[in-house]
Design a protein around this motif. Structure first.
Motif, short mmCIF file in Angstrom:
data_model
loop_
_atom_site.label_atom_id
_atom_site.label_comp_id
_atom_site.label_asym_id
_atom_site.label_seq_id
_atom_site.Cartn_x
_atom_site.Cartn_y
_atom_site.Cartn_z
N VAL A 689 0.81 -1.02 -0.14
CA VAL A 689 -0.18 0.15 -0.06
C VAL A 689 0.90 1.37 -0.16
CG1 VAL A 689 -1.53 1.23 1.25
CG2 VAL A 689 -2.24 -1.03 1.13
N VAL A 690 0.59 1.95 -0.81
CA VAL A 690 1.16 3.33 -1.08
C VAL A 690 0.55 4.49 0.10
CG1 VAL A 690 2.11 5.28 -2.46
CG2 VAL A 690 1.95 2.96 -3.15
N TRP A 691 1.13 4.78 1.20
CA TRP A 691 0.78 5.76 2.00
C TRP A 691 1.46 7.06 1.89
CZ3 TRP A 691 -3.51 4.02 4.51
CH2 TRP A 691 -3.67 2.78 4.59
N ARG A 692 0.71 8.18 1.84
CA ARG A 692 1.07 9.38 1.80
C ARG A 692 0.89 10.50 2.91
NH1 ARG A 692 -0.69 7.67 -3.43
NH2 ARG A 692 0.93 8.05 -4.92
N TYR A 693 1.77 11.36 3.28
CA TYR A 693 1.59 12.11 4.24
C TYR A 693 0.53 13.17 4.10
CZ TYR A 693 2.31 16.19 7.72
OH TYR A 693 2.27 17.16 8.67
N ASN A 694 -0.32 13.16 5.11
CA ASN A 694 -1.39 14.32 4.68
C ASN A 694 -1.04 15.45 5.46
OD1 ASN A 694 -3.27 12.78 3.34
ND2 ASN A 694 -4.33 11.74 5.05
N PRO A 695 -0.97 16.80 4.69
CA PRO A 695 -0.58 17.85 5.27
C PRO A 695 -1.77 18.67 5.98
CG PRO A 695 -0.56 18.19 2.99
CD PRO A 695 -0.85 16.68 3.35
N THR A 696 -2.98 18.28 5.87
CA THR A 696 -4.19 18.76 6.28
C THR A 696 -4.78 17.70 7.15
OG1 THR A 696 -5.44 18.57 4.56
CG2 THR A 696 -4.27 20.43 4.60
N ARG A 697 -5.67 18.12 8.04
CA ARG A 697 -6.37 17.14 8.98
C ARG A 697 -7.30 16.23 8.25
NH1 ARG A 697 -10.78 18.62 13.67
NH2 ARG A 697 -11.03 16.54 14.34
N PHE A 698 -8.11 16.36 7.21
CA PHE A 698 -9.03 15.52 6.53
C PHE A 698 -8.36 14.93 5.28
CE2 PHE A 698 -11.65 18.18 9.49
CZ PHE A 698 -11.96 17.40 10.23
N GLY A 699 -7.20 15.20 4.80
CA GLY A 699 -6.58 14.86 3.83
C GLY A 699 -6.34 15.92 2.74
N THR A 700 -5.64 15.68 1.74
CA THR A 700 -5.36 16.65 0.57
C THR A 700 -5.50 15.97 -0.75
OG1 THR A 700 -3.80 17.77 2.34
CG2 THR A 700 -3.58 18.34 -0.34
N LEU A 701 -5.94 16.95 -1.53
CA LEU A 701 -6.04 16.35 -3.11
C LEU A 701 -4.83 17.06 -3.68
CD1 LEU A 701 -7.41 15.39 -5.52
CD2 LEU A 701 -8.49 17.41 -5.87
N LEU A 702 -3.91 16.18 -4.27
CA LEU A 702 -2.63 16.77 -5.00
C LEU A 702 -3.08 16.65 -6.60
CD1 LEU A 702 0.26 15.21 -2.99
CD2 LEU A 702 -0.76 17.53 -2.65
N ILE A 703 -2.89 17.78 -7.34
CA ILE A 703 -2.83 17.69 -8.89
C ILE A 703 -1.74 18.07 -9.18
CG2 ILE A 703 -4.22 18.49 -10.62
CD1 ILE A 703 -6.68 19.00 -8.74
N HIS A 704 -0.96 17.34 -10.30
CA HIS A 704 0.23 17.81 -10.68
C HIS A 704 0.69 17.35 -11.97
CE1 HIS A 704 2.29 14.14 -9.43
NE2 HIS A 704 1.67 14.19 -8.13
N ALA A 705 1.30 17.77 -12.77
CA ALA A 705 1.75 17.38 -14.05
C ALA A 705 2.62 16.25 -13.93
CB ALA A 705 2.17 18.26 -15.10
N ALA A 706 2.68 15.35 -14.63
CA ALA A 706 3.77 14.18 -14.84
C ALA A 706 5.11 14.60 -14.75
CB ALA A 706 3.46 13.21 -15.79
N THR A 707 5.40 15.65 -15.35
CA THR A 707 6.68 16.38 -15.25
C THR A 707 7.18 17.34 -14.21
OG1 THR A 707 6.00 18.06 -16.81
CG2 THR A 707 7.04 15.83 -17.96
N ALA A 708 6.19 17.33 -13.46
CA ALA A 708 6.60 18.45 -12.09
C ALA A 708 7.56 17.67 -11.21
CB ALA A 708 5.27 18.52 -11.60
N PRO A 709 8.20 18.59 -10.47
CA PRO A 709 9.27 18.15 -9.37
C PRO A 709 8.31 17.32 -8.27
CG PRO A 709 8.82 20.52 -9.32
CD PRO A 709 8.09 20.18 -10.81
N ALA A 710 9.44 16.57 -7.81
CA ALA A 710 8.68 15.84 -6.65
C ALA A 710 7.69 16.62 -5.63
CB ALA A 710 10.05 14.93 -6.02
N ARG A 711 8.25 17.92 -5.51
CA ARG A 711 7.25 18.81 -4.40
C ARG A 711 6.60 19.70 -5.20
NH1 ARG A 711 10.27 20.34 0.80
NH2 ARG A 711 8.25 21.07 1.20
N CYS A 712 5.29 19.55 -5.12
CA CYS A 712 4.49 20.68 -6.01
C CYS A 712 4.45 21.88 -5.12
CB CYS A 712 3.16 20.04 -6.37
SG CYS A 712 2.98 18.80 -7.61
N SER A 713 4.11 23.18 -5.69
CA SER A 713 3.76 24.47 -5.32
C SER A 713 2.45 23.98 -4.57
CB SER A 713 3.68 25.37 -6.30
OG SER A 713 2.67 25.35 -7.12
N PRO A 714 2.39 25.00 -3.44
CA PRO A 714 0.92 24.99 -2.71
C PRO A 714 -0.13 25.08 -3.58
CG PRO A 714 2.61 26.28 -1.56
CD PRO A 714 3.23 26.06 -3.00
#
Length: 744
Positions: A689-714
């Motif tokens: 299972v791939v677990w990701r850190y949630n920066p907000t209490r109820f979870g976060t939706l991340l949208i990014h391009a496949a070519t984006a750096p590992a850390r997206c902008s806010p």
């Protein structure tokens, strides 16, 4: 939950060869009989016609009564039964019935119709063929001219089965009766009821009342009719089950009960902790998957199971009793000093052999009552009791091994005969597993593996389709999964292999679909539903203001007809021949339509508006990784009876949209469903299972391009709000800044 959106799935469908016209009258009969000889002329059956049965022959009268019921519903003709006098139709006993005899002969001449058989089952199946011959098309209330013919028919396999899981989600007795009715019409004869599991104990055992007082109920946030607040469950009384056994027997169906052990036992141990290994009392599980609780192997546990089996055998006369045996994690046995000491005393080397010993004791008990056990193919591990039969679900390997050892086997392999798998990739499919098994997939399966030695082929009893119900709550959802795929199962289990013909099957299925609808069956139209696929790049189509769309379907039978003005297609609408090119904003509606105007599927809709072309649901998005995972289509709560369903890989909640035309996008709007994570995963699965850190209490939706750096902008991150009491979905909108990429 952290969600990722990265891509778009290509719409896929299988285009199959067109069906030729079938030779009458077999166009009405399904499964196709073993031998048919056409005659000359016809016999006309009018309203009020009489079926004459032998005097004092209760089984013949029952068979005639069942046929009369079906013909009234499917054709609107009112027939009657008599035990003397002249009649248009006659049932005749001839010969001496032998064990397992299901043979019948049906003769149609210009003088009348005669059904001849030695056995009760033979007369019944002749009556079922008669009912189909009297409802050969969509007309209702009209007399029927039946072509002259001789049908000499018997099944290829003795076991033609269906398994219903009522442990995960209980079904009303009336819903089970409807399935039995349809099984009888398809000449299917074994109904396995999965009565117990970690998530619920569904059978009344008078000696152990806590099994239904506690073991039949689990915690739930979804209201359940008749259940206490906050709980889901229920059970069948012994009187209800005896009545169901009699109902099935009147339709030539044997009910095979299943009590799952030594694993899948958490509901039983929740009621009686002393029969477990640890002695603690777990809750009845609300998690799908494999839980660790096992029956103990001491005398007290064995006595408990024997007492349960005694009451079970008093309800169900089936010669075979199913004892499960699958997915029993051995951790508790391995950790128990008492169990390990017992193994040493018995000279048992490992836990697999301990399971074989445990099941062998139950097999001995059943044998003392002239019954035999059947179990899932894990009962092979550690050695198989001499009288045991095997139901092979993990592919065909278990059946091959057991048959070559001289044991009877039933082929029930996943995924092809696991009907909780969806039938298509359509976004309107109900919840289930995402290993798509189409009608054609089921029809193509043959339940006699080549690796079984010819001298052992007689040990293959037949085939069974299984309908597990973790994700199927309502009777309508189950009927959608079962029909018409059970028609394909019927033909592969009854008809000679040489007579199997996919285009001809579709012709026979044509009137059967109408018979389903006249009987109120919520069958799936997935095989005939139209899929739409944009040819080329969506972005290019939007820039050119011309959208080219291909229309496909799984089963190419009759004609796809379409409209481009949003109206419903009819028999006079244009016939689809090649890809359509329309302007953005157009609406295409299409379905498969017969020459007489009948639609084989509900019209599907394709909206060519720019916003619609850029919209993707989870059903149209592939997962981010190639991690095997478990692909499911899930409702918003485990026991939800209605509402949307979302497709996902539960090992990685991430989706891709590889062809997203970002130059056409000024904002992204996302509707999010909070899907349950009630999965009992084994340790190797948990590690995937791939677990990701949630920066907000109820979870976060991340949208990014496949070519984006590992850390997206806010600006790529959208906090998910808390759940609302009135809804489990919310919408979030993210705007691009002018001249700025999605992620920097």
């Amino acid at each position: 939950m952290t969600g990722h959106l990265l891509g778009r799935a290509a719409l896929a469908a299988t285009l199959l060869v067109a069906a030729p016209a079938a030779a009458a009258p077999l166009a009405a009969v399904l499964p196709v009989p073993a031998a048919v000889t056409p005659g000359t002329g016809t016999f006309r059956v009018e309203n009020g016609a009489t079926i004459v049965v032998p005097g004092r022959d209760a089984a013949a009268r029952n068979a005639a009564a069942r046929a009369i019921e079906i013909v009234a519903r499917t054709r609107g003709l009112r027939l009657r039964v008599a035990d003397r006098g002249a009649g248009a139709i006659r049932f005749v006993r001839a010969g001496k019935a032998t064990a397992g005899d299901e043979h019948y002969r049906l003769d149609v001449t210009p003088a009348g119709i005669r059904i001849t058989a030695a056995s009760d089952a033979g007369l019944f199946y002749g009556a079922m063929t008669l009912a189909q011959l009297l409802a050969p098309d969509a007309r209702f209330g009209d007399a029927v001219a039946v072509p002259a013919i001789v049908i000499d028919d018997r099944p290829r396999f003795a076991w033609r089965g269906v398994m219903l899981d009522v442990a995960r989600h209980m079904q009303p007795v009336a819903a089970i009766e409807r399935v039995i009715d349809m099984m009888a019409q398809h000449k299917l004869n074994k109904l396995q009821l999965h009565l117990t599991d970690d998530q619920g104990w569904r059978i009344e055992i008078k000696r152990y009342p806590e099994l239904t007082r506690k073991g039949a109920w689990r915690a739930s946030t979804t209201p359940n009719d008749g259940a206490p607040p906050g709980r889901y469950g229920g059970f069948y009384t012994q009187d209800q089950l005896r009545a169901l056994v009699a109902y099935a027997a009147a339709r030539a169906v044997t009910i095979v009960p299943e009590i799952d052990l030594p694993g899948h036992a958490q509901a039983a141990i929740a009621a009686y902790p002393e029969i477990g290994v640890l002695g603690d009392r777990p809750p009845v599980s609300g998690d799908w998957g494999i839980n660790p609780y096992l029956f103990g192997t001491n005398a007290r546990s064995l006595t408990f199971v024997r007492n349960v089996l005694d009451e079970l055998m008093a309800i169900f006369p089936s010669p075979l009793i199913h004892i499960g045996g699958d997915e029993a994690l051995k951790d508790q046995w391995q950790a128990s000093a008492t169990v390990q000491a017992q193994m040493r005393a018995l000279g048992i080397a490992d836990e697999q052999r301990l399971q074989s010993w445990f099941i062998g004791r139950l097999g001995d008990h059943l044998a003392r009552h002239d019954r035999r056990l059947i179990g899932w193919d894990e009962i092979l591990e550690g050695g198989l009791p001499a009288s045991a039969s095997v139901m092979s679900w993990r592919g065909e390997a278990g059946a091959i091994e057991a048959a070559n050892m001289g044991h009877d086997v039933v082929l029930s392999p996943g995924p092809v005969l696991y009907l909780d798998n969806l039938q298509s990739a359509h976004g309107d499919e109900p919840p289930g597993r995402l290993k798509i098994q189409t009608l054609a997939d089921v029809y193509a399966y043959d339940p006699l593996p080549a690796a079984i030695a010819p001298a052992r082929a007689q040990h293959v009893l037949g085939a069974q389709a299984n309908l597990w119900a973790e994700y199927m709550v309502t009777p309508e959802q189950r009927e959608h999964a079962l029909f018409p795929r059970l028609a394909a199962l019927a033909e592969l289990a009854w008809s000679p292999k040489a007579s199997r013909d996919w285009p001809a099957f579709l012709t026979r299925l044509d009137p059967q679909l109408d018979r389903y609808r006249r009987q109120g069956i919520a069958d799936a139209d997935s095989a005939f539903a139209v899929d739409f696929a944009v040819t080329g790049d969506v972005g290019a189509a939007l820039r050119a203001k011309r959208v080219t769309v291909a229309l496909t379907r799984q089963a190419a039978y009759d004609t796809i007809r379409y409209t481009t003005d949003g109206s419903a297609p009819t028999a006079t609408s244009p016939a689809y021949a090649t890809s359509l090119t329309v302007a953005p904003g157009s609406v295409i509606r299409a379905t498969t339509i017969a020459p007489d105007g009948r639609a084989f599927a509900a019209p599907r809709r394709f909206d060519a508006a720019p916003a619609a072309l850029l919209t993707r649901t989870s059903a149209a998005l592939p997962p981010c990784t190639t991690t095997p995972g478990i692909l499911l289509r899930l409702p918003l709560s485990p026991d939800a009876t209605a509402g949307p369903a979302h497709s996902m890989n539960i090992f990685d909640s991430c989706w891709r949209n590889p062809d997203a035309p970002l130059d056409q996008v000024s904002a992204i709007s996302v509707t999010i469903g909070r899907l349950p994570r009630n999965f009992a995963l084994r340790q190797p699965q948990r590690e995937q299972v791939v677990w990701r850190y949630n920066p907000t209490r109820f979870g976060t939706l991340l949208i990014h391009a496949a070519t984006a750096p590992a850390r997206c902008s806010p600006r790529c991150r959208c906090p998910i709000p808390p759940s609302r009491r009135t809804a489990s979905r919310s919408t979030r909108r993210w705007h691009r800044r002018p001249r700025r990429r999605t992620c920097a």
